[in-house]
Design a protein around this motif. Structure first.
Motif, PDB file in Angstrom:
ATOM      1  N   THR A   1       1.353   6.458  -5.369  1.00 22.98           N
ATOM      2  CA  THR A   1       0.695   5.532  -4.429  1.00 22.98           C
ATOM      3  C   THR A   1      -0.276   4.678  -5.237  1.00 22.98           C
ATOM      4  OG1 THR A   1      -1.183   6.956  -3.971  1.00 22.98           O
ATOM      5  CG2 THR A   1       0.802   7.312  -2.627  1.00 22.98           C
ATOM      6  N   PRO A   2      -0.751   3.568  -4.677  1.00 23.59           N
ATOM      7  CA  PRO A   2      -1.686   2.717  -5.429  1.00 23.59           C
ATOM      8  C   PRO A   2      -2.903   3.486  -5.925  1.00 23.59           C
ATOM      9  CG  PRO A   2      -0.893   1.564  -3.481  1.00 23.59           C
ATOM     10  CD  PRO A   2      -0.354   2.964  -3.389  1.00 23.59           C
ATOM     11  N   ASP A   3      -3.336   4.508  -5.185  1.00 20.85           N
ATOM     12  CA  ASP A   3      -4.516   5.284  -5.604  1.00 20.85           C
ATOM     13  C   ASP A   3      -4.278   6.066  -6.893  1.00 20.85           C
ATOM     14  OD1 ASP A   3      -5.846   4.391  -3.442  1.00 20.85           O
ATOM     15  OD2 ASP A   3      -5.558   6.209  -2.226  1.00 20.85           O
ATOM     16  N   ASP A   4      -3.013   6.308  -7.215  1.00 16.48           N
ATOM     17  CA  ASP A   4      -2.709   7.047  -8.451  1.00 16.48           C
ATOM     18  C   ASP A   4      -2.904   6.195  -9.700  1.00 16.48           C
ATOM     19  OD1 ASP A   4      -1.842   9.386  -7.125  1.00 16.48           O
ATOM     20  OD2 ASP A   4       0.104   8.460  -6.723  1.00 16.48           O
TER      21      ASP A   4
ATOM     22  N   ARG B   1      -1.263  -0.998 -13.057  1.00 18.10           N
ATOM     23  CA  ARG B   1      -2.557  -1.641 -13.309  1.00 18.10           C
ATOM     24  C   ARG B   1      -2.811  -1.581 -14.815  1.00 18.10           C
ATOM     25  NH1 ARG B   1      -5.869   0.918  -9.838  1.00 18.10           N
ATOM     26  NH2 ARG B   1      -5.383  -0.363  -8.047  1.00 18.10           N
TER      27      ARG B   1
ATOM     28  N   GLU C   1      -7.271   2.575 -14.167  1.00 22.89           N
ATOM     29  CA  GLU C   1      -8.144   1.401 -14.063  1.00 22.89           C
ATOM     30  C   GLU C   1      -7.579   0.254 -14.866  1.00 22.89           C
ATOM     31  OE1 GLU C   1     -12.152   2.388 -14.994  1.00 22.89           O
ATOM     32  OE2 GLU C   1     -12.328   3.453 -13.082  1.00 22.89           O
TER      33      GLU C   1
ATOM     34  N   THR D   1       0.835  -1.203   0.000  1.00 22.95           N
ATOM     35  CA  THR D   1       0.000   0.000   0.000  1.00 22.95           C
ATOM     36  C   THR D   1       0.864   1.244   0.000  1.00 22.95           C
ATOM     37  OG1 THR D   1      -0.073  -0.156   2.381  1.00 22.95           O
ATOM     38  CG2 THR D   1      -1.990  -1.023   1.170  1.00 22.95           C
TER      39      THR D   1
END
Ligand code: NDP
Length: 329
Positions: free
Chosen positions: A23-26, A105, A29, A2
């Motif tokens: 960060t993973p949120d960046d 991703r 999709e 994380t």
């Protein structure tokens, strides 16, 4: 994971990409999350990272057209967590975030399971440049350029595409004429299997509409007058596989080589090549690229050095292939 991780990010047009923490949120999709272990440096990566050509179409953009890593999370049962995968092209570093990131991703439709016969690191030692070299060799074969037809030329021979093409063609029994602008790499090219080495200046002059017939085929990563000279000096029925623009994007030819000598100009694109062709190319690389030559070709560098190396590849200072170690472990 994380926590923050490292990536090479182009933040705006005409500004070189830099090392950043994400960060993973960046992440964008996609149905798979990959822990990236290795990437590589291709000429196109040099253009994107150094912002010398509008490769990146949106910003911020994570650069890197290739990646090799391990699936961490997945919504596709064909690629469960733990699967070793690679991606070559498919718009990474152009429209989609690419391989210079410790996590990425992606869409699973772009993934190829690690080709048999190679480690993840070796797949990136080959990378898009090497897989494109094999697509070029396969194009020559499709046009009946077999070793008995005569010598074949490889231009930009000291580069990534050129080094792999030279090694593969020599292993297949072709007489390879390696073309380079660097006198200091003649021994390297002979070590890869080149029968002879030609100075790149020989092919850099103004092309004649038809020159003396000399070779049965060629793999060209240079374009411009070099490609025009190759075509005008190709023997009757021969084929030139063109994949690059290291010398320029123009092509000053006449139609004579095509209509008087039945010469074929075979275009080669790796980015959107269909999966079946990719699998064939990787199978062929496992069979026809000598393992010890791959070791001669490759050097390994950390992710942090990508911005500096981008300038080196554009200046023609890189020999063979560079693997980028993306993960710290
Ligand atoms: P490299 O930089 O590794 O190799 C390019 C080589 O071309 C150099 O090493 C040099 O070889 C030669 N060269 C450079 N500048 C010139 C010049 N002005 N005139 C003549 N020769 C020159 O790049 P890659 O191997 O990664 O890529 C080669 C080309 O192929 C690039 O244009 C790249 O964009 C293209 N490419 C296209 C793909 C596709 O899908 N169509 C996929 C992969 C690459 P030397 O020093 O030996 O003379």
């Amino acid at each position: 994971m994380t926590a923050a991780f490292k990536a090479i990010v182009a933040e705006e047009a005409k500004k070189p990409a830099v090392l950043k923490e994400l960060t993973p949120d960046d992440l964008p999709e996609g149905d798979v999350l990959v822990d990236v272990r290795y990437s590589t440096l291709n000429y196109k990566d040099g253009l994107a990272v150094a912002a010398k050509s509008p490769i990146c179409k949106s910003f911020p953009m994570v650069c890197g057209i290739d990646l090799a890593g391990v699936v961490a999370e997945s919504d596709n049962p064909d690629f469960p967590p733990g699967t070793e995968v690679i991606v070559n092209g498919f718009g990474l570093s152009e429209k989609y975030w690419g391989g210079y990131s410790q996590r990425q991703r992606l869409r699973s439709e772009w993934l190829l399971k690690r080709p048999e016969g190679f480690t993840l690191k070796e797949t990136m030692a080959i990378g898009t440049a090497g897989y494109t070299a094999m697509l070029c060799v396969m194009a020559l074969e499709r046009h009946d350029v077999t070793p008995d037809k005569g010598p074949v030329v490889v231009t930009g021979a000291g580069g990534g595409v050129g080094s792999v093409a030279t090694a593969v063609l020599a292993k297949l029994g072709y007489e390879v004429i390696a073309v380079t602008g660097r006198a200091e790499i003649h021994d390297y090219l002979k070590g890869l299997g080149a029968a002879s080495v030609m100075d790149r200046a020989t092919l850099a002059g103004d092309p004649k509409p038809l020159g003396r017939e000399q070779w049965a085929g060629a793999v060209d990563s240079v374009g411009s007058k070099t490609l025009a000279n190759l075509l005008s000096q190709t023997r009757y029925g021969g084929c030139v596989a063109a994949c690059g623009l290291a010398g320029g994007i123009d092509l000053p030819v006449t139609v004579f080589p095509f209509i008087l000598r039945s010469v074929t100009l075979a275009g080669v694109d790796s980015v959107m090549a269909p999966m079946d062709l990719r699998r064939q190319a990787w199978d062929r690389l496992a069979r026809d690229l000598p393992r010890e030559k791959l070791l001669d070709i490759v050097t390994e560098e950390p992710l942090e050095r990508v911005p500096e190396l981008a300038n080196d590849i554009l200046a023609g200072r890189v020999r063979g292939r560079i693997v980028i170690r993306v993960a710290d472990r």
